[in-house]
Design an enzyme around this catalytic site. Structure first.
Site, mmCIF file in Angstrom:
data_model
loop_
_atom_site.group_PDB
_atom_site.id
_atom_site.type_symbol
_atom_site.label_atom_id
_atom_site.label_comp_id
_atom_site.label_asym_id
_atom_site.label_seq_id
_atom_site.Cartn_x
_atom_site.Cartn_y
_atom_site.Cartn_z
ATOM 1 N N ASP A 306 1.667 -1.770 -8.791
ATOM 2 C CA ASP A 306 1.964 -0.934 -7.628
ATOM 3 C C ASP A 306 3.448 -0.599 -7.719
ATOM 4 O O ASP A 306 4.150 -1.066 -8.618
ATOM 5 C CB ASP A 306 1.635 -1.692 -6.337
ATOM 6 C CG ASP A 306 1.419 -0.781 -5.127
ATOM 7 O OD1 ASP A 306 2.044 0.300 -5.088
ATOM 8 O OD2 ASP A 306 0.658 -1.149 -4.224
ATOM 9 N N GLN A 422 1.896 1.313 -1.426
ATOM 10 C CA GLN A 422 0.452 1.565 -1.247
ATOM 11 C C GLN A 422 -0.117 2.371 -2.411
ATOM 12 O O GLN A 422 -0.952 3.263 -2.219
ATOM 13 C CB GLN A 422 0.187 2.285 0.084
ATOM 14 C CG GLN A 422 0.808 1.651 1.301
ATOM 15 C CD GLN A 422 0.227 0.287 1.655
ATOM 16 O OE1 GLN A 422 -0.781 -0.125 1.093
ATOM 17 N NE2 GLN A 422 0.853 -0.388 2.601
ATOM 18 N N HIS A 423 0.311 2.053 -3.636
ATOM 19 C CA HIS A 423 -0.129 2.772 -4.832
ATOM 20 C C HIS A 423 -0.823 1.827 -5.820
ATOM 21 O O HIS A 423 -0.617 1.925 -7.031
ATOM 22 C CB HIS A 423 1.071 3.434 -5.520
ATOM 23 C CG HIS A 423 1.729 4.494 -4.701
ATOM 24 N ND1 HIS A 423 3.005 4.977 -4.980
ATOM 25 C CD2 HIS A 423 1.307 5.169 -3.604
ATOM 26 C CE1 HIS A 423 3.330 5.903 -4.093
ATOM 27 N NE2 HIS A 423 2.318 6.038 -3.255
ATOM 28 N N LEU A 424 -1.640 0.930 -5.330
ATOM 29 C CA LEU A 424 -2.276 -0.058 -6.191
ATOM 30 C C LEU A 424 -3.156 0.610 -7.251
ATOM 31 O O LEU A 424 -3.921 1.528 -6.956
ATOM 32 C CB LEU A 424 -3.130 -1.008 -5.354
ATOM 33 C CG LEU A 424 -3.740 -2.194 -6.105
ATOM 34 C CD1 LEU A 424 -2.653 -3.179 -6.524
ATOM 35 C CD2 LEU A 424 -4.789 -2.885 -5.248
#
Length: 484
Positions: A306, A422-424
Site C-alpha cells: 500500500d 487506502q491503496h492495498l
C-alpha cells in the site's frame, strides 16, 4: 459465468464479458445496487464528499483503519476521482514480475487510450477521445491548491501539464488540447520526473464523480444476458476435483448456491483474498489453524503493499469552495505530496506525503473462518530503513514548500503521523508458474483451480508509483476481454 463483486474491476469485467450475447453473466455484489444512475444518492455523485465514515452504509471498515467501498462501483464510487496512470517504470517492473510482456508499458497504453475521453489532451497520441471514462483537470483551482502550486514553483519545481503523459512535458495551460511536439514517444519516455501538476480526475461534463458503475455497468445493464444482484454476500466457493462449480451466498436470512462453470473474483484486495482462504485456497498453516480443509495450497495474503502516508497538519482557514479532494500534487524523491482541499478536521489544513514505491511489504490473514469476522491486514509500514528515510525527507520537503516549521522527525514521530492511502494491492499476487509468491498466473487464473480467476487490484505484483484507480480499470479491461 459469475462475477463476485460489482466494484471498480467488476463493473468493467461485467461490461466486457456481457458484450458477447452468447455469454450469460451474473454479478453478485455484497453492498447496495441501485436500479439506475438517477437513483444514486446525491453524495455518490459529488466528488467533494467522501462517504467513508464509521457510520457509512457504503463502506466496509477493517482493523487498522482500512476502508473499502461496499456498493455498486466499489471504492471507485466513493473515492476522490483521482485518475492517474501507473508509470512505464511500474509496468516494466510488472512485466518482469509476471514474466509476461502482456503488462509491458507499450502493451497497456492502447487500453488506457481506449478507456478514456480526455477533455484536455485528447489530441495527444497517448490519450483517448472516445472512451467511456471522462477525464479532466480542474480548470479553476481552489485557493489552497493555487497557493501550493505557486509555492512549488518558487521552490524550483517544474510544472507538469499532464500527469498521464509518458514523460515530463513542459508546463502549458492545462486547458490546451495541443500536445508538445517535442515530447518523446510513449515507449522512449523517461520515468519518475519531478514536478507539480494538476490531477487528472474521472469527472463528467458537470464535474460529477464518474465512477465505474456509471461509465461501464449501468450502460450495459439493459442487456438481457447480464444480471446484477445486490446485498448478497458470497461466503464460499464450491470446488469439485480441482474445478470451481459455483458459490455459496447469503442475503439476510436467506442462504443459497449459485452454480457456475467460470467464477471471476472482483471483490478487491481484501475480500478476494479472504474468499479464497475461506474456500481452502491459501497458506496451509493458516487453513489448518482455522480448521478449513485444504483445497489448494497458495500464498494468498503472504504479500501485499500500500502507500503509507504521513500527514502534515497546521491551523488554517477551511476551503472556500467544494471541489475534488486533490486538484494538484507534487512528485519528488519517491513521494507524492498531496495538498488536500477538504478540511478533514475543522480549521486544520492537511498535506499528505505518500511513499509511492515502498520496499516494506505486509500480510493479510483471516482471524476466523466466519465471513462476519473481517480479515486483518498488517501493513508493516516503514520496516525497511530506506522507506523511513524517503518518507522523512518527503515530509521535510512538504513542510518547506508549505512554509510550515517542522521539527526533526525521529522514527517515533514519523510513525505518529502515519496513515494509509487506502491503496492495498497484491494479496493474490500474479507471477509465472513456479513462482512461490504467486497465487495466480499472468492472466489472473488461480493456480490449481480450473475455471477460477481473480481480476482486481489484488493480483498486481509490484508497488505502483501512482494511485491505482486508472490501473484497476485498465487491468479489468484487459483481463475481462480475454476468452475463457
Amino acid at each position: 459465468m459469475l462475477i463476485v463483486g460489482a466494484g471498480s474491476a467488476g463493473c468493467v469485467v461485467a461490461a466486457a464479458l456481457s458484450a458477447d450475447p452468447d455469454r450469460v453473466v451474473t454479478v453478485v455484489e455484497a453492498g447496495p445496487v441501485w436500479p439506475g444512475p438517477g437513483a444514486l444518492p446525491a453524495e455518490l455523485r459529488d466528488p467533494a464528499v467522501l462517504p467513508v465514515g464509521p457510520d457509512s452504509a457504503v463502506a466496509q471498515h477493517y482493523p487498522g483503519n482500512l476502508v473499502r467501498g461496499r456498493l455498486i462501483g466499489g471504492s471507485g464510487a466513493i473515492n476522490g476521482s483521482y485518475y492517474v496512470r501507473a508509470t512505464a517504470a511500474d509496468h516494466r517492473a510488472w512485466q518482469d514480475a509476471a514474466a509476461d510482456p502482456f503488462w509491458a508499458p507499450e502493451a497497456v497504453l492502447a487500453t488506457h487510450v481506449a478507456l478514456e475521453r480526455d477533455a484536455d489532451f485528447a489530441d495527444a497520441p497517448w490519450h483517448g477521445s472516445r472512451g467511456p471514462v471522462p477525464v479532466r483537470r480542474i480548470a479553476r483551482l481552489a485557493p489552497v491548491s493555487e497557493e501550493f502550486v505557486a509555492a512549488c514553483a518558487r521552490a524550483g519545481f517544474a510544472g507538469i501539464a499532464d500527469l498521464n503523459a509518458p514523460s515530463h512535458i513542459p508546463h502549458t495551460p492545462h486547458t490546451s488540447n495541443t500536445p508538445d511536439p517535442s515530447a518523446p514517444s510513449p515507449t522512449s519516455a523517461r520515468d519518475d520526473v519531478e514536478g507539480v501538476g494538476p490531477v487528472p480526475c474521472a469527472l463528467d461534463d458537470h464535474g460529477r464523480r464518474a465512477g465505474p458503475a456509471l461509465t461501464h455497468l449501468y450502460p450495459a445493464a439493459h442487456r438481457p444476458n447480464l444480471t446484477v444482484i445486490g446485498d448478497t454476500t458470497v461466503t464460499r466457493l464450491r470446488l469439485t476435483r480441482g474445478r470451481v462449480t459455483g458459490v455459496e451466498w447469503r442475503r439476510g436470512r436467506a442462504r443459497g448456491v449459485h452454480g457456475a462453470d467460470r467464477v471471476i473474483l472482483c471483490a478487491g484486495a481484501v475480500e478476494s483474498a479472504a474468499l479464497l482462504i475461506r474456500s481452502g485456497i491459501g497458506p496451509v498453516d493458516q487453513l489448518r489453524r482455522l480448521g478449513i480443509p485444504v483445497a489448494q495450497p497458495a500464498p494468498v495474503g503472504r504479500w501485499c503493499t500500500d502507500h503509507p502516508e504521513a500527514g502534515l497538519e497546521f491551523p488554517a482557514a477551511g476551503p472556500r469552495q467544494a471541489t475534488v479532494p486533490l486538484e494538484a500534487v507534487l512528485l519528488t524523491a519517491g513521494v507524492e505530496v498531496r495538498p488536500y482541499t477538504l478540511a478533514f478536521t475543522p480549521g486544520v489544513r492537511r498535506i499528505g506525503v505518500a511513499l509511492t514505491r515502498p520496499r516494506s511489504v505486509g500480510v493479510l490473514e483471516l482471524r476466523s473462518a466466519d465471513p462476519d469476522v473481517p480479515a486483518r491486514v498488517e501493513h508493516r509500514y516503514l520496516t525497511d530503513p530506506a522507506d523511513r528515510a524517503a518518507l522523512r525527507h518527503g515530509v521535510e520537503v512538504a513542510a518547506a514548500v508549505a512554509g510550515v516549521p517542522a521539527r526533526a522527525l525521529d522514527d517515533g514521530a514519523l510513525r505518529a503521523r502515519l496513515g494509509t492511502s487506502q491503496h492495498l494491492s497484491g494479496t493474490c499476487r500474479m507471477g509465472p508458474d513456479g513462482d512461490e509468491r504467486a497465487a495466480v498466473d499472468p492472466r489472473g487464473r488461480v493456480y490449481g483451480v480450473a475455471g477460477l480467476s481473480v481480476v482486481d487490484l489484488s493480483v498486481v505484483p509490484v508497488p505502483l508509483g501512482r494511485g491505482p484507480q486508472a490501473t484497476v480499470l485498465m487491468l479489468a479491461e484487459r483481463l475481462g476481454s480475454l476468452p475463457a
